[in-house]
Design a protein around this motif. Structure first.
Motif, PDB file in Angstrom:
ATOM      1  N   LYS A  68     -12.636  21.155 -39.464  1.00 14.74           N
ATOM      2  CA  LYS A  68     -12.406  19.821 -39.043  1.00 14.74           C
ATOM      3  C   LYS A  68     -11.049  20.300 -38.316  1.00 14.74           C
ATOM      4  CE  LYS A  68     -10.003  16.992 -42.173  1.00 14.74           C
ATOM      5  NZ  LYS A  68      -8.657  16.902 -41.335  1.00 14.74           N
ATOM      6  N   ASP A 102     -10.876  15.275 -36.193  1.00 15.19           N
ATOM      7  CA  ASP A 102     -10.208  14.268 -36.906  1.00 15.19           C
ATOM      8  C   ASP A 102      -9.159  13.724 -35.989  1.00 15.19           C
ATOM      9  OD1 ASP A 102      -8.953  12.910 -38.835  1.00 15.19           O
ATOM     10  OD2 ASP A 102      -8.515  14.465 -40.367  1.00 15.19           O
ATOM     11  N   LYS A 104      -9.307   9.997 -36.010  1.00 15.97           N
ATOM     12  CA  LYS A 104      -8.974   8.636 -36.505  1.00 15.97           C
ATOM     13  C   LYS A 104      -8.694   7.662 -35.427  1.00 15.97           C
ATOM     14  CE  LYS A 104      -6.861  10.397 -40.695  1.00 15.97           C
ATOM     15  NZ  LYS A 104      -6.694  11.715 -40.118  1.00 15.97           N
ATOM     16  N   THR A 145     -13.652  11.403 -37.160  1.00 16.00           N
ATOM     17  CA  THR A 145     -12.896   9.946 -38.153  1.00 16.00           C
ATOM     18  C   THR A 145     -12.754   8.875 -37.369  1.00 16.00           C
ATOM     19  OG1 THR A 145     -10.897  11.149 -37.881  1.00 16.00           O
ATOM     20  CG2 THR A 145     -12.152  11.986 -39.584  1.00 16.00           C
ATOM     21  N   PHE A 170     -16.919   9.344 -39.889  1.00 13.42           N
ATOM     22  CA  PHE A 170     -16.437   9.398 -41.185  1.00 13.42           C
ATOM     23  C   PHE A 170     -15.250   8.294 -41.032  1.00 13.42           C
ATOM     24  CE2 PHE A 170     -18.186  13.638 -41.080  1.00 13.42           C
ATOM     25  CZ  PHE A 170     -18.781  13.440 -42.495  1.00 13.42           C
ATOM     26  N   LEU A 172     -12.466   5.703 -42.243  1.00 10.39           N
ATOM     27  CA  LEU A 172     -11.347   5.702 -43.538  1.00 10.39           C
ATOM     28  C   LEU A 172     -11.580   4.688 -44.474  1.00 10.39           C
ATOM     29  CD1 LEU A 172      -8.275   6.180 -41.033  1.00 10.39           C
ATOM     30  CD2 LEU A 172      -9.662   7.960 -42.216  1.00 10.39           C
ATOM     31  N   VAL A 220     -14.354   8.586 -45.543  1.00 11.46           N
ATOM     32  CA  VAL A 220     -13.299   9.380 -45.853  1.00 11.46           C
ATOM     33  C   VAL A 220     -12.716   8.902 -47.105  1.00 11.46           C
ATOM     34  CG1 VAL A 220     -10.721  10.426 -45.467  1.00 11.46           C
ATOM     35  CG2 VAL A 220     -12.570  10.288 -43.664  1.00 11.46           C
TER      36      VAL A 220
END
Ligand SMILES: O=c1ccn([C@@H]2O[C@H](COP(=O)(O)O)[C@@H](O)[C@H]2O)c(=O)[nH]1
Length: 310
Positions: A68, A102, A104, A145, A170, A172, A220
Motif C-alpha cells: 500500500k 492510499d 483517499k 482508498t 476501499f 473509509l 477501511v
C-alpha cells in the motif's frame, strides 16, 4: 478475474494477510540511503524513495499479497515524488504484488470519474480478467482508498471503473485515528455515521459478487477499534477489509483476527512504519541495524505473518 478474487487468491498463495505499507520518510530512511543524498533536492530524495520502496518490494514479494503506497509521502516531494510513486507502483505490479494506492481521493461525481480513470486498473489485472491491457490506467493501481463523504453519486464513478477494469476501492468506514469518531461516530437517525457508510458499501457490492461472495467495494476499518471491526465485518460480509493501525498505532494480532472470514481471507492488515523502518526497532536494531535494513524488513514481515497465523 475480479479484484476481490485476485486478492483472496494472493492471500491463499502467500499464506499471508499482511499488507506492507510504503510510507517513505526522509528522516527515517536507513543511513545507507540517506548518505547518498548530496544536494537535498526533491529529485535526490525521490530517487532514494524509489530505491527504498523497490528494495522492500523485492524483499517481501514472495511472502505477502499486497503493498500500500501512501501517496502523501510521494506528493510531499512534488513532481519528482510523483514520478517515484509511478515507478514504485510499476515495480510492485511487475513483482506480482497487488497495489492498493492510499490516496483517499474523491470529489463530485464528474471529478471522481477523473480520479477513478487516473488510478484504477492495472494491465496485469485487466489481462487476467480477459480484457485489453492497453486500457489500463496511467497510475496502474489495483485499488484506491476513497472518501465517502461526498455521497453515493461520488462513489459510483469509481464502481463503474472497477467493473470495467477488474479494480477495487476501499471506502473509509471507520478510520484508525483517535479523532475519527468525531464525525464517524455521530448519531444519524437510529445509527451512527460509520454504520450508514457501511450500509452504503454493502448496497453497492450486492450485484457484483464473485464466487466467494466478495465484491469490488472494500472498506477501511482501523485495527485500533476492535469492537467496531467485529461489528463491521458482520455488517459488510461482501467487502474485503483493509485494516490499518497494526503495530505503530497499537493494533495487535488479537485485535484484527476478527476481520478475517472463516477461510482466513477477506481482509488485509496493513503495517507501514513497523515493517519498513524495522531496522530502528529495538527488537531488530542490534541484529540488523541500518546496514542490513532489508533483512530487518524481511524479519519484521515474517514476524507479522507469524503473529497473524497463531
Ligand atoms: O484509517 C486509516 C486509514 C489509513 N491509514 C494509513 O495507513 C498507514 C498506517 O501506517 P503505520 O505506520 O502502520 O501507522 C498510513 O499510510 C496511514 O495514512 C491509517 O493509518 N488509518
Amino acid at each position: 478475474m475480479t479484484f476481490a478474487t485476485r486478492i483472496n487468491q494472493a492471500i491463499s498463495r502467500t499464506g499471508s494477510v499482511t499488507c506492507v505499507g510504503l510510507d517513505p520518510r526522509k528522516s527515517q530512511l536507513p543511513a545507507p540511503l540517506r548518505e547518498h543524498i548530496r544536494d537535498n533536492s526533491p529529485h535526490a530524495w525521490a530517487k532514494a524513495y524509489t530505491q527504498f520502496c523497490c528494495e522492500i518490494i523485492d524483499v517481501v514479494k514472495d511472502i505477502v499479497p499486497c503493498v500500500k503506497p501512501q501517496a502523501a509521502f510521494f506528493e510531499q516531494l512534488g513532481p519528482a515524488g510523483m514520478v517515484s510513486l509511478g515507478e514504485v507502483i510499476h515495480h510492485a505490479t511487475q513483482a506480482g504484488l497487488i497495489v492498493i494506492t492510499d490516496g483517499k481521493r474523491n470529489d463530485i461525481g464528474s471529478t471522481a470519474t477523473a480520479y477513478a480513470d487516473a488510478y484504477l486498473g492495472s494491465a496485469v489485472a485487466i489481462a487476467a480478467a480477459g480484457g485489453d491491457p492497453a486500457g489500463a490506467s496511467p497510475w496502474g493501481s489495483d485499488a484506491l482508498t476513497v472518501s465517502p463523504y461526498l455521497g453515493r453519486d461520488s462513489i459510483e464513478p469509481f464502481v463503474d471503473v472497477c467493473d470495467q477494469r477488474a479494480a477495487g476501492i476501499f471506502v473509509l468506514v471507520k478510520t484508525s485515528n483517535p479523532g475519527g469518531g468525531y464525525l464517524q461516530d455521530l448519531r444519524c437517525g437510529e445509527q451512527m455515521v460509520y454504520q450508514a457508510v457501511a450500509e452504503l458499501v454493502t448496497s453497492l457490492n450486492v450485484d457484483r459478487l464473485d464466487a466467494d461472495g466478495y465484491g469490488p467495494i472494500g472498506a477501511v476499518v482501523g485495527a485500533t477499534y476492535p469492537e467496531q471491526l467485529a461489528e463491521l465485518r458482520a455488517a459488510m460480509p461482501h467487502s474485503i477489509l483493509l485494516v490499518p493501525g497494526f503495530g505503530a498505532q497499537g493494533g495487535a494480532a488479537d485485535d484484527v483476527r476478527v476481520a478475517l472470514d472463516d477461510s482466513g481471507r477477506g481482509a488485509v492488515i496493513n503495517s507501514s512504519r513497523g515493517i519498513i523502518f524495522a531496522h530502528a526497532r529495538s527488537e531488530f536494531a542490534e541484529k540488523y541495524g541500518d546496514a542490513k535494513w532489508q533483512d530487518a524488513v524481511r524479519a519484521a514481515t515474517e514476524e507479522m505473518n507469524d503473529q497473524l497465523k497463531s
